[in-house]
Design a protein around this motif. Sequence first.
Motif, PDB file in Angstrom:
ATOM      1  N   ASN A  55      -1.423   2.394   6.895  1.00 42.03           N
ATOM      2  CA  ASN A  55      -1.898   3.749   6.608  1.00 42.03           C
ATOM      3  C   ASN A  55      -0.798   4.729   6.990  1.00 42.03           C
ATOM      4  OD1 ASN A  55      -2.605   5.066   9.461  1.00 42.03           O
ATOM      5  ND2 ASN A  55      -3.038   2.881   9.557  1.00 42.03           N
ATOM      6  N   THR A  72      -5.155  -1.613   9.168  1.00 43.58           N
ATOM      7  CA  THR A  72      -4.285  -1.960   8.033  1.00 43.58           C
ATOM      8  C   THR A  72      -3.342  -0.772   7.763  1.00 43.58           C
ATOM      9  OG1 THR A  72      -6.128  -1.279   6.658  1.00 43.58           O
ATOM     10  CG2 THR A  72      -5.812  -3.626   6.898  1.00 43.58           C
ATOM     11  N   VAL A 110      -4.863   6.263   0.517  1.00 46.10           N
ATOM     12  CA  VAL A 110      -4.160   4.987   0.315  1.00 46.10           C
ATOM     13  C   VAL A 110      -4.367   4.543  -1.126  1.00 46.10           C
ATOM     14  CG1 VAL A 110      -3.918   2.575   1.064  1.00 46.10           C
ATOM     15  CG2 VAL A 110      -4.643   4.286   2.725  1.00 46.10           C
ATOM     16  N   ASP A 138       0.845  -1.194   0.000  1.00 48.07           N
ATOM     17  CA  ASP A 138       0.000   0.000   0.000  1.00 48.07           C
ATOM     18  C   ASP A 138       0.882   1.246   0.000  1.00 48.07           C
ATOM     19  OD1 ASP A 138      -2.520  -1.304   0.209  1.00 48.07           O
ATOM     20  OD2 ASP A 138      -2.249  -1.535   2.367  1.00 48.07           O
ATOM     21  N   ASN A 187      -4.231   1.252  -2.967  1.00 46.18           N
ATOM     22  CA  ASN A 187      -4.202  -0.181  -2.669  1.00 46.18           C
ATOM     23  C   ASN A 187      -3.871  -0.969  -3.929  1.00 46.18           C
ATOM     24  OD1 ASN A 187      -5.974  -2.798  -2.728  1.00 46.18           O
ATOM     25  ND2 ASN A 187      -5.573  -2.342  -0.587  1.00 46.18           N
ATOM     26  N   GLN A 188      -3.043  -2.028  -3.787  1.00 44.27           N
ATOM     27  CA  GLN A 188      -2.615  -2.805  -4.966  1.00 44.27           C
ATOM     28  C   GLN A 188      -3.214  -4.212  -5.012  1.00 44.27           C
ATOM     29  OE1 GLN A 188       1.659  -2.942  -5.216  1.00 44.27           O
ATOM     30  NE2 GLN A 188       1.900  -0.743  -5.218  1.00 44.27           N
ATOM     31  N   ASP A 189      -4.262  -4.468  -4.236  1.00 43.35           N
ATOM     32  CA  ASP A 189      -4.816  -5.836  -4.203  1.00 43.35           C
ATOM     33  C   ASP A 189      -5.114  -6.377  -5.598  1.00 43.35           C
ATOM     34  OD1 ASP A 189      -4.604  -5.852  -1.505  1.00 43.35           O
ATOM     35  OD2 ASP A 189      -6.746  -5.630  -1.086  1.00 43.35           O
TER      36      ASP A 189
END
Length: 334
Positions: A304, A302, A33, A12, A35-37
């Motif tokens: 941050n 998570t 953020v 992240d 996010n790279q999920d």
Amino acid sequence: MLILGIESSCDDAAASIVETSSPGIVTVRSSTVANQDDIHRAYGGIVPELASRNHVITILPVIERALKSAGCTLGDVEGIAVTRGPGLVGSLLVGLMCAKGLAQATGKPMIGVNHIEGHILAPLIEHRVPFPFLALVVSGGHTALFAVEDFGGYRRLGRTRDDAAGEAFDKVAKLMGLGYPGGKIIDDLSKEGNCRRIRFPRAHVRGAPMDFSFSGIKTSVATMLHSEARPIAPQADVAASFQEAVVDMLVKPTLAAARDLGVDTIALTGGVAANSRLREKLAATAADDGRRVVAPSLKFCTDNAVMIALAGSYRLLRGERDDLAIDAEANLAL
Ligand code: KG4
Ligand code: ZN
């Protein structure tokens, strides 16, 4: 003091603007953020090279968004706090080099922050938590208990001997074909399952009541799933039974540490602290023991950048700054 926080230790990329005038008390002006999920999902886990390459693309836009939504400019910022380790070194380097560039260009002080210190202090973002307290840091890369005496005063009481709890969630979800990242998927699926359907063994480390071990539970689930004589249990029951075992293995050493330390407050923090069953069971068990649990809201469990800004803030308020020669450290000790 307005602080820009930057975090890029894993997958992240995050930035935040916080306002503070006394250590540990912050007003969150913005938190963004990237996010790279979606990028790592196809591989069932984080691919370090892809993580760092994507940070290069997203880090400046994420910082720009954080500044914009806080209604300020880089000129208003009075200090920069950035994660320098532990984590994936390629990922860490992107955030750290970016912070160094901004500090060099603007002349603002920069502080390198330990990611674990960020997680330890994350409960302070929304709660007043008096020292001393016990912190259970439970994430994809870490599972450990710390006595927190003061800002900067952390003593590790216990740790995992093998996998982190989040790693167990992610690996079991992969084994069950549930997708990535596994923690939230198992949490959601477990709500429809019977947690007493399968009794997975609860590991404990002999002679070390404040340590953890999660490699055995992963093997137990794999053995059960691959056994020809396996009970035909719905996925939700397997998920709920696995989750209950992990939660029990986290709760027991945590209570042992709280008693040993004689503290009333347990801070539950890190990505796995978002787990609904862990939050519920740890709070209930602690309450039976006359103790309370404080946990950040899910977005601050998570990774941050608010927690990084907060962890850097007490040093920036004292007038400290790090040399621009500091390096990213994959195994940075607390
Ligand atoms: O703190 P974090 O964002 O990154 C690290 O520093 O590791 O934690 C990510 C971990 C992943 O393993 C993810 O599956 C887990 O936290 N996680 C959860 C939940 N939400 C995220 N685990 C269990 N239940 C959840 N609801
Ligand atoms: Zn983390």
